[in-house]
Design a protein around this motif. Structure first.
Motif, short mmCIF file in Angstrom:
data_model
loop_
_atom_site.label_atom_id
_atom_site.label_comp_id
_atom_site.label_asym_id
_atom_site.label_seq_id
_atom_site.Cartn_x
_atom_site.Cartn_y
_atom_site.Cartn_z
N GLU A 193 -14.59 -4.45 14.45
CA GLU A 193 -14.33 -3.70 13.11
C GLU A 193 -12.68 -3.02 13.40
O GLU A 193 -12.44 -2.78 14.18
N VAL A 194 -12.12 -3.02 12.26
CA VAL A 194 -10.89 -2.53 12.13
C VAL A 194 -10.71 -1.33 11.26
O VAL A 194 -11.28 -1.46 9.82
N LEU A 195 -10.56 -0.16 11.78
CA LEU A 195 -10.63 1.11 10.89
C LEU A 195 -9.40 1.35 9.99
O LEU A 195 -8.20 1.03 10.72
N THR A 196 -9.40 1.61 8.82
CA THR A 196 -8.06 1.87 8.01
C THR A 196 -8.67 3.16 6.84
O THR A 196 -9.92 3.55 6.92
N ARG A 197 -7.78 3.60 6.28
CA ARG A 197 -7.85 4.67 5.33
C ARG A 197 -7.80 4.05 4.04
O ARG A 197 -7.18 3.17 3.73
N PHE A 198 -8.27 4.91 3.24
CA PHE A 198 -8.49 4.12 1.55
C PHE A 198 -6.86 4.12 1.38
O PHE A 198 -6.77 3.25 0.56
N GLU A 199 -5.98 5.26 1.48
CA GLU A 199 -4.87 5.30 0.96
C GLU A 199 -4.05 4.04 1.74
O GLU A 199 -3.04 3.68 1.06
N GLU A 200 -4.46 3.69 2.86
CA GLU A 200 -3.61 2.74 3.68
C GLU A 200 -4.18 1.20 2.70
O GLU A 200 -3.20 0.31 2.51
N LEU A 201 -5.17 0.96 2.31
CA LEU A 201 -5.84 0.01 1.24
C LEU A 201 -4.52 0.02 0.22
O LEU A 201 -4.09 -1.06 -0.35
N SER A 202 -4.52 1.08 -0.50
CA SER A 202 -3.74 1.27 -1.84
C SER A 202 -2.26 0.84 -1.46
O SER A 202 -1.57 -0.05 -2.11
N ALA A 203 -1.81 1.35 -0.17
CA ALA A 203 -0.44 1.35 0.20
C ALA A 203 -0.17 -0.46 0.42
O ALA A 203 0.76 -0.92 0.26
N THR A 204 -1.02 -1.00 1.14
CA THR A 204 -1.08 -2.40 1.36
C THR A 204 -1.08 -3.28 0.15
O THR A 204 -0.49 -4.17 -0.06
N LEU A 205 -1.79 -2.87 -0.88
CA LEU A 205 -2.12 -3.67 -2.00
C LEU A 205 -0.54 -3.50 -2.94
O LEU A 205 -0.13 -4.48 -3.46
N GLN A 206 -0.05 -2.38 -2.79
CA GLN A 206 1.05 -2.25 -3.63
C GLN A 206 2.43 -2.88 -3.00
O GLN A 206 3.31 -3.46 -3.68
N THR A 207 2.57 -2.70 -1.43
CA THR A 207 3.53 -3.27 -0.95
C THR A 207 3.70 -4.77 -0.71
O THR A 207 4.62 -5.67 -0.72
N GLN A 208 2.43 -5.33 -0.37
CA GLN A 208 2.20 -6.81 0.06
C GLN A 208 1.72 -7.71 -1.28
O GLN A 208 2.24 -8.83 -1.31
N LEU A 209 1.03 -7.17 -2.16
CA LEU A 209 0.47 -8.01 -3.27
C LEU A 209 0.97 -7.44 -4.82
O LEU A 209 0.63 -8.08 -5.82
N LYS A 210 1.79 -6.41 -4.60
CA LYS A 210 2.66 -5.85 -5.73
C LYS A 210 1.18 -5.42 -6.76
O LYS A 210 1.53 -5.80 -8.14
N ARG A 211 0.21 -4.89 -6.44
CA ARG A 211 -0.84 -4.78 -7.22
C ARG A 211 -1.23 -3.07 -6.98
O ARG A 211 -1.46 -2.84 -6.00
N ALA A 212 -1.70 -2.36 -7.87
CA ALA A 212 -2.35 -1.02 -7.59
C ALA A 212 -3.96 -1.08 -7.79
O ALA A 212 -4.41 -2.04 -8.35
N LEU A 213 -4.49 -0.27 -7.34
CA LEU A 213 -5.75 0.00 -7.34
C LEU A 213 -6.32 0.18 -8.77
O LEU A 213 -5.37 0.67 -9.52
N PRO A 214 -7.49 0.07 -9.38
CA PRO A 214 -7.84 0.28 -10.50
C PRO A 214 -7.78 1.92 -10.79
O PRO A 214 -7.57 2.56 -10.03
N PRO A 215 -7.51 2.31 -12.09
CA PRO A 215 -6.89 3.30 -12.45
C PRO A 215 -7.69 4.71 -12.47
O PRO A 215 -7.39 5.69 -12.20
#
Length: 240
Positions: free
Chosen positions: A134-156
């Motif tokens: 498994e790879v450990l990550t933080r919720f904020e890192e998931l949010s940042a990856t969505l924004q930087t790589q897929l240009k999409r934000a988490l649900p509001p």
């Protein structure tokens, strides 16, 4: 000898009841995956499935389904006819539209972001990579990856975000600690190796090169259940 008689004979060799066989098959059809690490109920399902693995393969193959057994990850995953499975050859069958589940764009984008993070974690190693792969990550890192790589934000809203996390967990893509909280900046979530069976390198690369689409659109998942596979064309057509 009829098929049901042959099945009864094989189950008897392993001292397994037909009802248990049906329970295993139903779980695979409904969830698409049986993972030993998940909980006590699923652990016993997985152990019983291993005992009758040959029967299960034959049963699903008759209907055109493919059953993958990942020994290292200790899970079975079921793929629908015609599904594109990362790392496996095509089965030559036509996809069955009725077996296509509807996935929200938020789920698909999150799965892609998790796949991106998982690859990073494998490359970096260190404390991010666990002994179980498994790879450990933080919720904020998931949010940042969505924004930087897929240009999409988490649900509001937090309710929508929690629903998304619950869906990812139910699909066995992530593992959350019992005390996990989105408000805790140090809280970790574990990205499971099962993500590799959902999104291939080519699918991820295609998605990262695709322009965003409106959040109202949704994607098809060509699977036997809500758990199995994101097709490349679905990502290209519907990932934001």
């Amino acid at each position: 000898m009829t098929l049901i008689e042959a099945l009864h004979e094989q189950l008897a060799l392993h001292n397994l009841a037909l009802e248990r066989f049906r329970e295993i098959v139903s779980r695979l059809f409904s969830a698409g995956i049986v993972m030993r690490e998940e909980d006590g109920v699923e652990q016993r399902l997985y152990d019983d499935a291993r005992r009758i693995e040959a029967c299960l393969h034959d049963y699903f193959q008759l209907a055109g389904f493919r059953l993958e057994h990942n020994l290292k990850g200790e899970f079975f995953r079921l793929y629908a006819p015609g599904a594109e499975v990362p790392g496996m050859p095509e089965d030559g069958l036509e996809p069955v539209p009725g077996l296509r589940a509807r996935l929200s764009p938020d789920f698909v984008a999150a799965a892609l972001a998790l796949r991106f993070q998982y690859q990073q974690g494998l490359s970096e190693g260190g404390n991010r990579l666990t002994d179980s792969g498994e790879v450990l990550t933080r919720f904020e890192e998931l949010s940042a990856t969505l924004q930087t790589q897929l240009k999409r934000a988490l649900p509001p809203t937090n309710i929508e975000r929690q629903r998304l996390l619950n869906d990812l967990k139910r699909h066995r893509l992530i593992r959350l600690a019992a005390n996990f909280s989105m408000d805790d900046e140090d809280a970790l979530l574990a990205i499971r190796p099962t993500i590799l069976g959902i999104i291939s390198d080519d699918m991820l690369e295609a998605a990262l090169e695709t322009d965003p689409l409106p959040a109202a659109e949704s994607a098809d998942e060509d699977v036997a259940s809500p758990q199995a596979l994101l097709e490349e064309e679905s990502i290209e057509g519907n990932i934001e």
